[in-house]
Write a protein that holds these residues in place. Structure first.
Motif, PDB file in Angstrom:
ATOM      1  N   ILE A   1      -6.339   2.965 -36.181  1.00  0.00           N
ATOM      2  CA  ILE A   1      -7.239   2.006 -36.846  1.00  0.00           C
ATOM      3  C   ILE A   1      -7.042   0.618 -36.248  1.00  0.00           C
ATOM      4  N   PHE A   2      -5.790   0.220 -36.055  1.00  0.00           N
ATOM      5  CA  PHE A   2      -5.498  -1.083 -35.462  1.00  0.00           C
ATOM      6  C   PHE A   2      -6.103  -1.197 -34.059  1.00  0.00           C
ATOM      7  N   LEU A   3      -5.901  -0.172 -33.233  1.00  0.00           N
ATOM      8  CA  LEU A   3      -6.436  -0.214 -31.872  1.00  0.00           C
ATOM      9  C   LEU A   3      -7.959  -0.217 -31.868  1.00  0.00           C
ATOM     10  N   THR A   4      -8.585   0.471 -32.812  1.00  0.00           N
ATOM     11  CA  THR A   4     -10.042   0.480 -32.916  1.00  0.00           C
ATOM     12  C   THR A   4     -10.566  -0.903 -33.287  1.00  0.00           C
ATOM     13  N   VAL A   5      -9.907  -1.562 -34.239  1.00  0.00           N
ATOM     14  CA  VAL A   5     -10.332  -2.912 -34.642  1.00  0.00           C
ATOM     15  C   VAL A   5     -10.186  -3.882 -33.476  1.00  0.00           C
ATOM     16  N   ILE A   6      -9.062  -3.839 -32.778  1.00  0.00           N
ATOM     17  CA  ILE A   6      -8.851  -4.737 -31.634  1.00  0.00           C
ATOM     18  C   ILE A   6      -9.869  -4.451 -30.534  1.00  0.00           C
TER      19      ILE A   6
ATOM     20  N   GLU B   1      13.737  17.000 -29.865  1.00  0.00           N
ATOM     21  CA  GLU B   1      13.182  16.319 -28.707  1.00  0.00           C
ATOM     22  C   GLU B   1      12.678  14.936 -29.107  1.00  0.00           C
ATOM     23  N   PRO B   2      12.841  13.966 -28.235  1.00  0.00           N
ATOM     24  CA  PRO B   2      12.314  12.630 -28.550  1.00  0.00           C
ATOM     25  C   PRO B   2      10.793  12.663 -28.598  1.00  0.00           C
ATOM     26  N   ARG B   3      10.239  11.874 -29.496  1.00  0.00           N
ATOM     27  CA  ARG B   3       8.788  11.828 -29.629  1.00  0.00           C
ATOM     28  C   ARG B   3       8.247  10.776 -28.684  1.00  0.00           C
ATOM     29  N   GLY B   4       7.180  11.120 -28.012  1.00  0.00           N
ATOM     30  CA  GLY B   4       6.645  10.228 -26.990  1.00  0.00           C
ATOM     31  C   GLY B   4       5.398   9.492 -27.429  1.00  0.00           C
ATOM     32  N   CYS B   5       4.639   9.068 -26.441  1.00  0.00           N
ATOM     33  CA  CYS B   5       3.477   8.216 -26.666  1.00  0.00           C
ATOM     34  C   CYS B   5       2.372   8.969 -27.411  1.00  0.00           C
ATOM     35  N   LEU B   6       2.185  10.241 -27.141  1.00  0.00           N
ATOM     36  CA  LEU B   6       1.110  10.972 -27.807  1.00  0.00           C
ATOM     37  C   LEU B   6       1.380  11.108 -29.297  1.00  0.00           C
ATOM     38  N   PHE B   7       2.644  11.216 -29.681  1.00  0.00           N
ATOM     39  CA  PHE B   7       2.955  11.255 -31.114  1.00  0.00           C
ATOM     40  C   PHE B   7       2.612   9.918 -31.759  1.00  0.00           C
ATOM     41  N   ALA B   8       2.913   8.824 -31.064  1.00  0.00           N
ATOM     42  CA  ALA B   8       2.614   7.493 -31.609  1.00  0.00           C
ATOM     43  C   ALA B   8       1.112   7.296 -31.761  1.00  0.00           C
ATOM     44  N   LEU B   9       0.339   7.771 -30.793  1.00  0.00           N
ATOM     45  CA  LEU B   9      -1.113   7.597 -30.866  1.00  0.00           C
ATOM     46  C   LEU B   9      -1.763   8.479 -31.912  1.00  0.00           C
ATOM     47  N   SER B  10      -1.042   9.487 -32.390  1.00  0.00           N
ATOM     48  CA  SER B  10      -1.632  10.368 -33.393  1.00  0.00           C
ATOM     49  C   SER B  10      -1.498   9.802 -34.805  1.00  0.00           C
ATOM     50  N   GLN B  11      -0.864   8.637 -34.945  1.00  0.00           N
ATOM     51  CA  GLN B  11      -0.680   8.047 -36.263  1.00  0.00           C
ATOM     52  C   GLN B  11      -1.929   7.263 -36.660  1.00  0.00           C
ATOM     53  N   PRO B  12      -2.522   7.530 -37.831  1.00  0.00           N
ATOM     54  CA  PRO B  12      -3.775   6.870 -38.225  1.00  0.00           C
ATOM     55  C   PRO B  12      -3.707   5.342 -38.277  1.00  0.00           C
ATOM     56  N   PRO B  13      -2.645   4.705 -38.816  1.00  0.00           N
ATOM     57  CA  PRO B  13      -2.662   3.235 -38.839  1.00  0.00           C
ATOM     58  C   PRO B  13      -2.734   2.610 -37.446  1.00  0.00           C
ATOM     59  N   LEU B  14      -2.066   3.205 -36.492  1.00  0.00           N
ATOM     60  CA  LEU B  14      -2.112   2.671 -35.127  1.00  0.00           C
ATOM     61  C   LEU B  14      -3.506   2.829 -34.541  1.00  0.00           C
TER      62      LEU B  14
END
Length: 51
Positions: A31-36, A16-29
């Motif tokens: 951290i980036f969103l928290t800093v912004i 199955e294709p991975r969606g937005c929730l999989f992308a948001l579960s990645q720690p580097p992303l």
């Protein structure tokens, strides 16, 4: 209906294709969103209270 006769192995389901929730579960992303978000919050508070 999937044909599962005894002489053949069942077909593997397609990945199955991975969606937005999989992308948001990645720690580097996250951290980036928290800093912004922190920078935007600091800028907003600066504008509200110091200008």
């Amino acid at each position: 209906m999937v044909d599962t006769s005894p002489g053949e192995a069942p077909a593997l389901p397609a990945e199955e294709p991975r969606g937005c929730l999989f992308a948001l579960s990645q720690p580097p992303l996250m951290i980036f969103l928290t800093v912004i978000g922190g920078l935007l919050l600091m800028a907003a508070l600066h504008d509200l209270f110091l200008l």
